[in-house]
Structure formats: structure tokens, C-alpha cells
Design a protein around this motif. Structure first.
Motif, PDB file in Angstrom:
ATOM      1  N   VAL A   6      -3.048  -8.113 -10.093  1.00 41.09           N
ATOM      2  CA  VAL A   6      -2.289  -6.181 -10.478  1.00 41.09           C
ATOM      3  C   VAL A   6      -2.029  -6.201  -8.977  1.00 41.09           C
ATOM      4  O   VAL A   6      -2.850  -4.954  -8.588  1.00 41.09           O
ATOM      5  CB  VAL A   6      -3.115  -5.660 -11.045  1.00 41.09           C
ATOM      6  N   ASN A   7      -0.624  -5.834  -8.778  1.00 47.34           N
ATOM      7  CA  ASN A   7      -0.815  -4.688  -7.369  1.00 47.34           C
ATOM      8  C   ASN A   7      -0.352  -3.079  -7.356  1.00 47.34           C
ATOM      9  O   ASN A   7      -0.108  -2.719  -8.455  1.00 47.34           O
ATOM     10  CB  ASN A   7       0.770  -5.156  -6.293  1.00 47.34           C
ATOM     11  N   VAL A   8      -1.475  -2.605  -6.636  1.00 41.80           N
ATOM     12  CA  VAL A   8      -1.895  -1.355  -6.568  1.00 41.80           C
ATOM     13  C   VAL A   8      -0.664  -0.303  -5.158  1.00 41.80           C
ATOM     14  O   VAL A   8      -1.349   0.956  -5.036  1.00 41.80           O
ATOM     15  CB  VAL A   8      -2.960  -0.511  -7.278  1.00 41.80           C
ATOM     16  N   ASP A   9      -0.133  -0.894  -4.972  1.00 41.91           N
ATOM     17  CA  ASP A   9       0.511  -0.194  -3.569  1.00 41.91           C
ATOM     18  C   ASP A   9       1.482   0.714  -4.123  1.00 41.91           C
ATOM     19  O   ASP A   9       2.117   0.334  -5.079  1.00 41.91           O
ATOM     20  CB  ASP A   9       1.078  -0.978  -2.885  1.00 41.91           C
ATOM     21  N   ALA A  10       1.415   2.263  -3.561  1.00 37.41           N
ATOM     22  CA  ALA A  10       2.322   2.652  -3.820  1.00 37.41           C
ATOM     23  C   ALA A  10       3.749   2.589  -3.438  1.00 37.41           C
ATOM     24  O   ALA A  10       4.621   3.422  -4.153  1.00 37.41           O
ATOM     25  CB  ALA A  10       2.330   4.567  -3.070  1.00 37.41           C
ATOM     26  N   LYS A  11       4.168   1.697  -2.951  1.00 39.67           N
ATOM     27  CA  LYS A  11       5.647   1.460  -2.735  1.00 39.67           C
ATOM     28  C   LYS A  11       5.825   0.242  -2.610  1.00 39.67           C
ATOM     29  O   LYS A  11       4.972  -1.083  -1.709  1.00 39.67           O
ATOM     30  CB  LYS A  11       5.417   2.017  -1.040  1.00 39.67           C
ATOM     31  N   ARG A  12       6.526  -0.382  -3.174  1.00 42.01           N
ATOM     32  CA  ARG A  12       6.513  -1.827  -3.894  1.00 42.01           C
ATOM     33  C   ARG A  12       7.198  -2.825  -2.701  1.00 42.01           C
ATOM     34  O   ARG A  12       6.965  -3.905  -2.890  1.00 42.01           O
ATOM     35  CB  ARG A  12       8.101  -1.730  -5.326  1.00 42.01           C
ATOM     36  N   ALA A  13       8.333  -1.843  -1.720  1.00 40.03           N
ATOM     37  CA  ALA A  13       8.570  -2.903  -0.712  1.00 40.03           C
ATOM     38  C   ALA A  13       6.799  -3.237  -0.367  1.00 40.03           C
ATOM     39  O   ALA A  13       7.260  -4.706   0.683  1.00 40.03           O
ATOM     40  CB  ALA A  13       8.584  -1.920   0.440  1.00 40.03           C
ATOM     41  N   ASP A  14       5.807  -3.185  -0.197  1.00 39.09           N
ATOM     42  CA  ASP A  14       4.826  -3.081   0.619  1.00 39.09           C
ATOM     43  C   ASP A  14       4.736  -4.202  -0.145  1.00 39.09           C
ATOM     44  O   ASP A  14       3.837  -5.865   0.069  1.00 39.09           O
ATOM     45  CB  ASP A  14       3.773  -2.151   0.751  1.00 39.09           C
ATOM     46  N   ALA A  15       4.111  -4.422  -0.924  1.00 34.30           N
ATOM     47  CA  ALA A  15       3.698  -5.881  -2.309  1.00 34.30           C
ATOM     48  C   ALA A  15       4.655  -6.625  -1.898  1.00 34.30           C
ATOM     49  O   ALA A  15       4.723  -7.617  -1.779  1.00 34.30           O
ATOM     50  CB  ALA A  15       4.058  -5.446  -3.502  1.00 34.30           C
ATOM     51  N   ASP A  16       6.079  -6.398  -1.619  1.00 35.08           N
ATOM     52  CA  ASP A  16       7.207  -7.330  -1.451  1.00 35.08           C
ATOM     53  C   ASP A  16       7.092  -7.488  -0.177  1.00 35.08           C
ATOM     54  O   ASP A  16       7.258  -9.498  -0.145  1.00 35.08           O
ATOM     55  CB  ASP A  16       8.381  -7.125  -1.960  1.00 35.08           C
ATOM     56  N   LYS A  17       6.903  -7.117   0.580  1.00 42.68           N
ATOM     57  CA  LYS A  17       6.644  -8.162   2.084  1.00 42.68           C
ATOM     58  C   LYS A  17       5.416  -8.984   2.138  1.00 42.68           C
ATOM     59  O   LYS A  17       5.468  -9.690   2.703  1.00 42.68           O
ATOM     60  CB  LYS A  17       6.105  -7.192   3.091  1.00 42.68           C
ATOM     61  N   PHE A  18       4.031  -8.646   1.421  1.00 36.69           N
ATOM     62  CA  PHE A  18       3.141  -9.265   1.338  1.00 36.69           C
ATOM     63  C   PHE A  18       3.326 -11.012   0.795  1.00 36.69           C
ATOM     64  O   PHE A  18       2.490 -11.994   1.128  1.00 36.69           O
ATOM     65  CB  PHE A  18       1.926  -8.462   0.686  1.00 36.69           C
ATOM     66  N   LEU A  19       4.335  -9.914  -0.632  1.00 37.75           N
ATOM     67  CA  LEU A  19       4.217 -11.848  -1.452  1.00 37.75           C
ATOM     68  C   LEU A  19       5.502 -12.565  -1.035  1.00 37.75           C
ATOM     69  O   LEU A  19       5.598 -13.430  -0.498  1.00 37.75           O
ATOM     70  CB  LEU A  19       4.474 -11.173  -2.105  1.00 37.75           C
ATOM     71  N   LEU A  20       5.547 -12.302   0.713  1.00 37.92           N
ATOM     72  CA  LEU A  20       7.326 -12.966   1.006  1.00 37.92           C
ATOM     73  C   LEU A  20       6.058 -13.695   1.921  1.00 37.92           C
ATOM     74  O   LEU A  20       6.780 -14.809   1.839  1.00 37.92           O
ATOM     75  CB  LEU A  20       8.109 -11.770   2.248  1.00 37.92           C
ATOM     76  N   TYR A  21       5.273 -13.326   2.226  1.00 45.14           N
ATOM     77  CA  TYR A  21       4.185 -14.444   3.161  1.00 45.14           C
ATOM     78  C   TYR A  21       3.060 -14.775   2.444  1.00 45.14           C
ATOM     79  O   TYR A  21       2.589 -16.473   3.127  1.00 45.14           O
ATOM     80  CB  TYR A  21       3.301 -13.026   4.607  1.00 45.14           C
ATOM     81  N   THR A  22       2.959 -14.105   1.738  1.00 42.07           N
ATOM     82  CA  THR A  22       1.869 -14.803   1.101  1.00 42.07           C
ATOM     83  C   THR A  22       2.126 -14.670  -0.591  1.00 42.07           C
ATOM     84  O   THR A  22       2.165 -13.980  -1.079  1.00 42.07           O
ATOM     85  CB  THR A  22       0.681 -14.080   1.156  1.00 42.07           C
ATOM     86  N   PRO A  23       2.973 -16.076  -0.905  1.00 42.12           N
ATOM     87  CA  PRO A  23       3.630 -16.201  -2.487  1.00 42.12           C
ATOM     88  C   PRO A  23       2.623 -16.456  -3.488  1.00 42.12           C
ATOM     89  O   PRO A  23       1.894 -16.792  -3.231  1.00 42.12           O
ATOM     90  CB  PRO A  23       4.433 -17.464  -2.097  1.00 42.12           C
TER      91      PRO A  23
END
Length: 136
Positions: A83-100
Motif C-alpha cells: 500500500v503506497n501512501v505518497d500524496a502524489k501518484r507520480a512519486d510512486a510511479d517513479k519508484f516503481l519504474l526503478y524498483t518493480p
């Protein structure tokens, strides 16, 4: 090699002891309704719920471990939901790009489910039984 239910629980608890020293909810209590469809869909399974955020260094290290956990124990009835709790979805998406993630991702930008569980640090993980009770 076949694993019985008791052995399965012992292995998961041992893994959780290594993975998360923070206790968010009391063991034995029912998991409250988190309002997350991804968690609701897992009823009747063991669920490993992990709270994370893009700014969390240990979260970056835990994703490969959770990928392995899902691969090894998913066929035996475990579902990993992060469960991601970042306020901005883009922050989570960037994380997942490098850490799938090779497991289910849920998003809670307001942190409502984390508040229900009194989550104070990232990452924090909870193991839930098929009956919906917190095991660890």
C-alpha cells in the motif's frame, strides 16, 4: 516438498520478524476495513500487507524480498499487497519504474488506511489470516 499450514505460518512469522519490527495492530484482532479494493479481493487468503512510500530507503530494499516472497509462497496461498501512501501518484510511479513490484500495489494518497492501523513508520507490514484476523 509440501508445506502444511502450521509450517507455512511459522515460516511467514519468522520472515516477518526479520522484515518489520513495528507492530501496527494487535495480533488476534480482525483486520479493520481499510477501504482498499486490492485488500478486499484477497479475502480467504493469507495476506501480507506492506505500507510503503517512495521516499523510504528501506522500502526500496524490501521490494525484491517481497517479489521473492510472492513468487515462493503465492502458490501456497499468500497474497502480497503493498500500500503506497505518497500524496502524489507520480512519486510512486517513479519508484516503481526503478524498483518493480511483482505483487499487487494499492494506493492510499490520503493515508486513511494507514491511520486506521496506526502506521507510524515505513515500511510496516501486517500478516492476515484467511479468516481476516491479524496474525502478526
Amino acid at each position: 516438498m509440501s508445506m502444511n499450514l502450521k509450517s507455512f505460518q511459522i515460516v511467514l512469522i519468522a520472515l516477518l520478524i526479520q522484515a518489520s519490527p513495528v507492530w501496527a495492530v494487535e495480533a488476534g484482532k480482525p483486520l479493520p476495513d481499510l477501504g482498499l479494493a486490492e485488500v478486499q479481493k484477497t479475502k480467504g487468503q493469507y495476506i501480507y500487507i506492506d505500507y510503503w512510500a517512495s521516499w523510504c530507503g528501506p522500502c526500496r530494499q524490501s521490494f525484491p524480498w517481497m517479489n521473492s516472497l510472492q513468487a515462493k509462497l503465492g502458490p501456497k496461498g499468500l497474497k502480497v499487497v503493498a500500500v503506497n501512501v505518497d500524496a502524489k501518484r507520480a512519486d510512486a510511479d517513479k519508484f516503481l519504474l526503478y524498483t518493480p513490484a511483482q505483487f499487487t500495489i494499492a494506493y492510499d494518497p490520503q493515508g486513511e488506511s494507514a491511520k486506521k492501523l496506526a502506521i507510524k513508520t515505513m515500511p510496516t507490514s501486517i500478516l492476515v489470516s484467511p479468516e481476516g484476523r491479524v496474525l502478526f
